[in-house]
Design an enzyme around this catalytic site. Structure first.
Site, PDB file in Angstrom:
ATOM      1  CG  ASP A 186      95.283  25.921  80.136  1.00  0.00           C
ATOM      2  OD1 ASP A 186      96.101  26.075  81.059  1.00  0.00           O
ATOM      3  OD2 ASP A 186      94.121  26.351  80.190  1.00  0.00           O
TER       4      ASP A 186
ATOM      5  CD1 TRP B 203      91.234  19.356  90.511  1.00  0.00           C
ATOM      6  CD2 TRP B 203      91.149  20.739  88.777  1.00  0.00           C
ATOM      7  NE1 TRP B 203      92.519  19.514  90.048  1.00  0.00           N
ATOM      8  CE2 TRP B 203      92.487  20.371  88.982  1.00  0.00           C
ATOM      9  CE3 TRP B 203      90.836  21.631  87.732  1.00  0.00           C
ATOM     10  CZ2 TRP B 203      93.531  20.835  88.187  1.00  0.00           C
ATOM     11  CZ3 TRP B 203      91.875  22.093  86.942  1.00  0.00           C
ATOM     12  CH2 TRP B 203      93.218  21.687  87.169  1.00  0.00           C
TER      13      TRP B 203
ATOM     14  CD  GLU C 295      95.118  32.089  90.673  1.00  0.00           C
ATOM     15  OE1 GLU C 295      96.256  32.582  90.821  1.00  0.00           O
ATOM     16  OE2 GLU C 295      94.843  31.306  89.755  1.00  0.00           O
TER      17      GLU C 295
ATOM     18  NE  ARG D 293     100.169  28.532  91.219  1.00  0.00           N
ATOM     19  CZ  ARG D 293      99.382  27.741  90.463  1.00  0.00           C
ATOM     20  NH1 ARG D 293      98.260  28.219  89.957  1.00  0.00           N
ATOM     21  NH2 ARG D 293      99.742  26.504  90.210  1.00  0.00           N
TER      22      ARG D 293
ATOM     23  CD  GLU E 261      99.009  31.388  85.764  1.00  0.00           C
ATOM     24  OE1 GLU E 261      97.901  31.793  85.365  1.00  0.00           O
ATOM     25  OE2 GLU E 261      99.175  30.293  86.333  1.00  0.00           O
TER      26      GLU E 261
ATOM     27  CG  HIS F  98      92.384  25.304  91.215  1.00  0.00           C
ATOM     28  ND1 HIS F  98      91.814  24.316  90.470  1.00  0.00           N
ATOM     29  CD2 HIS F  98      93.060  26.078  90.337  1.00  0.00           C
ATOM     30  CE1 HIS F  98      92.138  24.474  89.197  1.00  0.00           C
ATOM     31  NE2 HIS F  98      92.898  25.535  89.089  1.00  0.00           N
TER      32      HIS F  98
ATOM     33  CD  GLU G   2      92.463  29.908  86.885  1.00  0.00           C
ATOM     34  OE1 GLU G   2      93.479  30.473  87.317  1.00  0.00           O
ATOM     35  OE2 GLU G   2      92.359  28.692  86.782  1.00  0.00           O
TER      36      GLU G   2
ATOM     37  CE1 TYR H 182      95.394  23.744  89.753  1.00  0.00           C
ATOM     38  CE2 TYR H 182      96.099  25.260  91.473  1.00  0.00           C
ATOM     39  CZ  TYR H 182      95.885  24.965  90.146  1.00  0.00           C
ATOM     40  OH  TYR H 182      96.202  25.897  89.207  1.00  0.00           O
TER      41      TYR H 182
ATOM     42  CG  ASP I 276      95.129  28.914  91.958  1.00  0.00           C
ATOM     43  OD1 ASP I 276      93.987  29.049  92.429  1.00  0.00           O
ATOM     44  OD2 ASP I 276      95.363  28.710  90.750  1.00  0.00           O
TER      45      ASP I 276
ATOM     46  NE  ARG J 143      94.365  34.073  88.316  1.00  0.00           N
ATOM     47  CZ  ARG J 143      95.421  33.749  87.551  1.00  0.00           C
ATOM     48  NH1 ARG J 143      96.371  34.614  87.306  1.00  0.00           N
ATOM     49  NH2 ARG J 143      95.492  32.542  87.024  1.00  0.00           N
TER      50      ARG J 143
HETATM   51  O1  EZ4 Z   1      94.001  25.112  86.441  1.00  0.00           O
HETATM   52  O2  EZ4 Z   1      94.930  26.644  83.374  1.00  0.00           O
HETATM   53  O3  EZ4 Z   1      96.288  29.732  87.868  1.00  0.00           O
HETATM   54  N1  EZ4 Z   1      96.324  28.825  87.113  1.00  0.00           N
HETATM   55  C1  EZ4 Z   1      95.502  27.787  87.112  1.00  0.00           C
HETATM   56  C2  EZ4 Z   1      95.666  26.786  85.997  1.00  0.00           C
HETATM   57  C3  EZ4 Z   1      94.332  26.173  85.603  1.00  0.00           C
HETATM   58  C4  EZ4 Z   1      94.404  25.652  84.205  1.00  0.00           C
HETATM   59  C5  EZ4 Z   1      93.017  25.246  83.718  1.00  0.00           C
HETATM   60  O4  EZ4 Z   1      93.030  24.951  82.361  1.00  0.00           O
HETATM   61  O5  EZ4 Z   1      94.668  27.684  87.979  1.00  0.00           O
HETATM   62  O6  EZ4 Z   1      96.598  25.792  86.314  1.00  0.00           O
HETATM   63 CO    CO Z   2      94.372  29.556  88.999  1.00  0.00          CO
END
Ligand code: EZ4
Ligand code: CO
Length: 402
Positions: free
Chosen positions: A316, A402, A236, A147, A339, A212, A262, A159, A210, A283
């Site tokens: 996380d 975000w 993504e 990625r 991932e 986001h 996600e 991001y 991504d 995801r």
């Molecule tokens: O922002 O896991 O694809 N991965 C992501 C991550 C998310 C965090 C949020 O807790 O977008 O970095």
């Molecule tokens: Co993501």
């Protein structure tokens, strides 16, 4: 066999994790990840106050019944807090069932459908030159998919561009950090980045990006079209996904494959996306989508509609979640990609595990159960530290995604 105890372990070996450990009268134990980034104590409290008392005395073999009991029994269905708590119980019960059977969990899910689990790594950097070096590093490590996130000229922070190379960690402060966003600069910059990466690394390396949730459908459609020459494996989270039909517009305009999910916690969050074939990869993952039991339900629906799995696996999500995810990934017919963001050595010590990386693939544990545990004594040495995810504003001060 009966459940005699269930302990909620909150620990911060570099970042916060919540883990449920279920104990039985025969000494067999199971673990489940319950981490919800930035809202950890809500899930810990949900488990301690509302779930653990219901588990004591139950038969740990009744996984489906326990899932339904906790889901229907709450009356208040769905939501990330509830579903992460249910996921932790479900995952721990699968762990126990595997240990009782003397089999790795993937054997209980139908056995292997593949030799290993293809993962993607994260090339994050402020500039194009730096990100090319990062992609090269992952390719050298054997990764087959990467990625790519890169800083946008004129924006202070973007991001996915972390301060630390190997251990990107966005939840960095008790009060959210504020970042600034500019869609025009971003849309102008990203295609030129992928032009460079694709020309340097050739056609075979799988490339992902991504967004986001930061675009509107028509903006995402424009980005997808602009990226078509560089043949991404997926784009993504192009837009926020509360409005599932919003993806139809993206779909009408571009052949760039779309991945999302996600932040989803049940099959209902992606029902329309899947059945109308508006996405290519879903995801959802073990910890946030109701455990192994519910995740398999989502992936089974996806399989009917040519949608493949692409489970979230950022830092996380604890090694307990990763261990469980790999048993699902290796067994389902419609696996796509997993991932994989490496955890810090401190985290790996708190969660001893036996899954392993080789040649761009992760391999699930061959031990009975999930093949992962939590070292409670070591965990206690890392007390919880409040840490929230950032927020994002436009240049005029408006709150953005975000
Ligand atoms: O922002 O896991 O694809 N991965 C992501 C991550 C998310 C965090 C949020 O807790 O977008 O970095
Ligand atoms: Co993501």
């Amino acid at each position: 066999m009966r459940i005699t105890d269930a302990r909620v372990v909150v620990t911060c070996p570099g970042r916060n994790f919540v883990t449920l450990k279920i104990v039985t009268d025969e000494g067999v134990t199971g673990v489940g990840d319950a981490t919800l980034n930035g809202r950890e104590l809500a899930v810990a409290s949900y488990l301690t106050e509302h779930v653990v008392p219901l588990l004591i005395g139950r038969d740990p073999a009744r996984i489906e019944d326990t899932w339904q009991y906790l889901y229907r029994g709450a009356y208040w269905r769905r939501g990330p807090v509830t579903m992460s708590a249910i996921a932790a119980v479900d995952t721990a019960l699968w762990d126990i069932k595997g240990k009782v059977a003397g089999l790795p969990v993937y054997q209980l899910l139908g056995g292997r459908s593949r030799d290993g689990v293809t993962v993607y790594g994260h090339a994050n950097a402020a500039t194009v030159e730096e990100v090319l070096a990062e992609v090269a590093r992952y390719a050298d490590l054997g990764y087959r998919a990467v990625r790519v996130q890169v800083g946008v000229p004129g924006l202070a922070a973007t991001y996915g561009v972390g301060r630390d190379r190997l251990f990107y960690e966005p939840a960095d402060a008790a009060v959210p950090t504020e970042t600034v966003w500019n869609t025009e600069r971003y849309l102008h910059h990203v295609p030129s980045v992928f032009a460079r990466v694709r020309s340097e690394f050739g056609p075979e390396l799988k490339l992902l990006h991504d967004v986001h949730h930061r675009l509107t459908p028509i903006e995402a459609a424009r980005l997808g079209k602009a990226l078509e020459p560089y043949a991404l494996t997926w784009l993504e989270d192009p837009v926020p996904a509360e409005l599932q039909e919003g993806f139809r517009l993206i779909r009408q305009h571009t052949t760039t494959p779309i991945a999302v999910g996600e932040v989803f916690n049940t099959v209902w969050d992606c029902q329309q996306l899947i059945t109308e074939q508006l996405i290519d990869y879903v995801r959802t993952t073990v910890v946030h989508a109701g455990g192994i039991t519910h995740l398999r339900r989502i992936f089974d629906l996806a399989h009917l509609y040519h949608v493949r799995s692409g489970s979230h696996g950022a830092t996380d999500l604890s090694p307990v979640c990763m261990a469980a995810a790999l048993h699902v990934d290796v067994s389902i017919p419609n696996f796509g990609l997993q991932e994989y963001m490496r955890h810090t050595p401190e985290t790996d010590q708190v969660f001893p595990h036996s899954y392993r990386f080789a040649d761009g693939l992760l391999h699930p544990s061959e031990e009975p159960g999930l093949g992962v545990d939590v070292d409670e004594e070591l965990a206690a040495r890392y007390p919880y530290r409040p840490a929230a995810l950032p927020v994002n504003r436009l240049e005029d001060g408006s709150m953005h995604h975000w």
